[in-house]
Write an enzyme that holds these catalytic residues in place. Structure first.
Site, PDB file in Angstrom:
ATOM      1  N   ASP A 162       0.877  -0.775  -0.209  1.00 59.71           N
ATOM      2  CA  ASP A 162      -0.362  -0.274  -0.027  1.00 59.71           C
ATOM      3  C   ASP A 162       1.022   1.263   0.092  1.00 59.71           C
ATOM      4  O   ASP A 162       1.571   1.905   0.910  1.00 59.71           O
ATOM      5  CB  ASP A 162      -0.824  -0.050   1.387  1.00 59.71           C
ATOM      6  CG  ASP A 162      -2.147   1.258   0.948  1.00 59.71           C
ATOM      7  OD1 ASP A 162      -2.413   1.952   1.087  1.00 59.71           O
ATOM      8  OD2 ASP A 162      -3.086   0.929   2.504  1.00 59.71           O
ATOM      9  N   GLY A 212      -5.414   3.898  -7.826  1.00 66.11           N
ATOM     10  CA  GLY A 212      -5.697   3.071  -9.199  1.00 66.11           C
ATOM     11  C   GLY A 212      -4.357   4.579  -9.840  1.00 66.11           C
ATOM     12  O   GLY A 212      -4.767   5.611 -11.143  1.00 66.11           O
ATOM     13  N   ASP A 233     -10.377   4.061  -1.532  1.00 69.86           N
ATOM     14  CA  ASP A 233     -10.865   3.146  -0.842  1.00 69.86           C
ATOM     15  C   ASP A 233     -12.232   3.209  -0.720  1.00 69.86           C
ATOM     16  O   ASP A 233     -13.182   4.064  -0.869  1.00 69.86           O
ATOM     17  CB  ASP A 233     -10.686   3.815   0.802  1.00 69.86           C
ATOM     18  CG  ASP A 233      -9.232   3.499   1.123  1.00 69.86           C
ATOM     19  OD1 ASP A 233      -8.376   2.713   0.563  1.00 69.86           O
ATOM     20  OD2 ASP A 233      -9.034   3.560   2.456  1.00 69.86           O
TER      21      ASP A 233
HETATM   22  C1  GAL Z   1      -5.275   2.581   2.822  1.00 67.34           C
HETATM   23  C2  GAL Z   1      -6.265   1.168   2.230  1.00 67.34           C
HETATM   24  C3  GAL Z   1      -7.317  -0.317   2.722  1.00 67.34           C
HETATM   25  C4  GAL Z   1      -6.495  -0.041   4.454  1.00 67.34           C
HETATM   26  C5  GAL Z   1      -5.833   0.790   4.700  1.00 67.34           C
HETATM   27  C6  GAL Z   1      -5.047   0.276   6.105  1.00 67.34           C
HETATM   28  O1  GAL Z   1      -4.436   3.305   2.378  1.00 67.34           O
HETATM   29  O2  GAL Z   1      -6.152   1.596   0.896  1.00 67.34           O
HETATM   30  O3  GAL Z   1      -7.942  -1.232   2.062  1.00 67.34           O
HETATM   31  O4  GAL Z   1      -5.308  -0.775   4.252  1.00 67.34           O
HETATM   32  O5  GAL Z   1      -4.610   1.778   3.711  1.00 67.34           O
HETATM   33  O6  GAL Z   1      -4.600   1.585   6.634  1.00 67.34           O
END
Ligand code: GAL
Length: 418
Positions: A162, A212, A233
């Site tokens: 991420d 994306g 998200d």
């Molecule tokens: C976001 C991600 C989520 C989750 C979260 C955890 O950036 O899109 O799905 O993983 O971080 O902190």
């Protein structure tokens, strides 16, 4: 209430149109970037469960063991759910050698991985190319090889990577006001972790999460990604689910066996989504050939939510071996009609009502010709399990936010579109 599909059809007779059964499925363009050699290349979209959507920062060892137990006892494992994925907040500190350890919520990761494996399931983990994850825990920047090796030693089968702090701390600092170079830095970082994972020799599914940016579907395969988030998200609201669904339009040519668009994890059973909304969310993720990662509280799952998540006919649409993502063919008012070509010449049709209830006073009329289909079709309604006959211009009563999802094993196609 489930949408009621009127079986009183107003059929149109268009005698001049000829039909042919089982015409070959439309060929879709190849993805722009050729997939690199992959140790783990899921030929159908990965299925499983992820901790974030329900537990967020509260996930711990017990929650993961409970989820594994429940996947088995609920029948979800038998229905195809395989991965038990720990999202953010498992990370602890690095030791003097730079080796990353877990925090107190996860006292023994190899033992946890063994436990999940003993159930016939696989285990996934989460990190960031930045110095910190999105929840502020330790990221993998500068430790990619070491972390990949640690995951492999623990027995990890899946990594969600991420972007998080990599944007602020690396991209913006190293290439201020230069968006193109920022994107290059991001792509390099994803490639670095791909190489590190491959160097371990363990097949580990590689899931990109960078919302994306920079049309990831165009370059994801070239950095070894098996799936990539194609949106920001998700949230357990109809509005968010519907916005994400519509953002997938046009991305179908980038997805296929081994490399999938990921419109984010499922919210089925979460928040205040109605049963119709849960059904539509699940149906449409199946139409999109999306990874099916449940994100609900499995030990307290209501029977009607379990029934949605384990609907084998809908799962079979998602897992269809042809691997062609569905596309929206037309919209009329607030009703959208999507199709997905399936193996063996079959076809799925989904009719989504994003507006208010449609009664027989002003029903929705399904236009089969616009779908390239002849006037009469035999189908199966995948939510009632019943055989239905589709007729061109048929009247459909559809409840608000509900879906009609049907499968046509032998669609009668028009020889040419009108
Ligand atoms: C976001 C991600 C989520 C989750 C979260 C955890 O950036 O899109 O799905 O993983 O971080 O902190």
């Amino acid at each position: 209430m489930r949408a009621f599909v009127s079986l009183s059809f107003a059929a149109l007779a268009i005698a001049s149109l000829t039909a042919s059964a089982q015409a070959p499925a439309k060929m879709l363009a190849a993805p722009q970037a050729a997939p690199k050699e992959q140790l783990a290349a899921p030929q159908v979209p990965p299925m499983g469960w992820n901790s974030w959507n329900y537990f967020a920062g509260k996930v711990d060892d017990k929650a993961i063991r409970d989820a594994a137990d429940q996947l088995v006892s609920s029948g979800m494992k038998d229905a195809g759910y395989t991965y038990v994925n720990i999202d953010d907040t498992w990370e602890g500190e690095r030791d003097a050698n730079g080796v990353l350890h877990t925090n107190a919520k996860f006292p023994d990761m190899p033992a946890l991985a063994d436990y999940v494996h003993s159930k016939g399931l696989k285990i996934g983990i989460y990190s960031s190319p930045g110095p910190k994850t999105c929840a502020g825990y330790e990221g993998s920047l500068g430790h990619e090889e070491q972390d990949a090796k640690t995951y492999a030693e623990w027995g990890i089968d899946y990594l969600k990577y991420d972007l998080c702090s990599f944007n602020e701390q690396v991209m913006k600092k190293q290439a201020p006001n230069d968006r193109a170079n920022q994107m290059r830095l991001m792509i390099d970082a994803y490639s670095r972790m791909d190489k590190a994972l491959k160097a371990t020799g363990r097949p580990i599914i590689y899931s990109l999460c960078q919302y994306g940016w920079d049309s990831v579907w165009e370059w994801g395969p070239s950095v070894g990604a098996n799936l990539w988030r194609s949106t920001d998200d998700i949230a357990p609201t109809w509005d968010r689910v519907y916005v994400i669904l519509n953002q997938q339009e046009g991305l179908e040519k980038y997805s296929g066996p081994g490399h999938w668009n990921d419109p984010d994890m499922l919210e089925v059973g979460n928040g205040k989504l109605s049963l119709a909304e849960n059904r539509t969310h699940f149906s449409m993720w199946a139409m999109l050939a999306a990874p099916l990662l449940a994100g609900n509280d499995l030990p307290n799952m209501r029977p009607e939510i379990k029934a949605i998540l384990t609907n084998r006919d809908v799962i079979a649409i998602d897992q269809d071996p042809l691997g062609h993502q569905g596309a929206r063919i037309y919209s009329d008012g607030e009703v959208d009609v999507w199709t997905r070509p399936l193996s063996g010449g079959a076809l799925a049709i989904a009719v989504v009502n994003a507006g208010s209830d449609r009664y027989l006073t002003h029903p929705f009329h399904l236009n089969l010709y616009k779908l390239g289909l002849a006037e009469t079709q035999s189908a199966k309604d995948l939510w009632t399990g019943k055989a239905v006959e589709l007729k061109d211009n048929m009247s459909l009563e559809l409840a608000s936010h509900d879906v009609l999802l049907v499968r046509l094993d032998a669609p009668m196609r028009l020889a040419s579109r009108p």
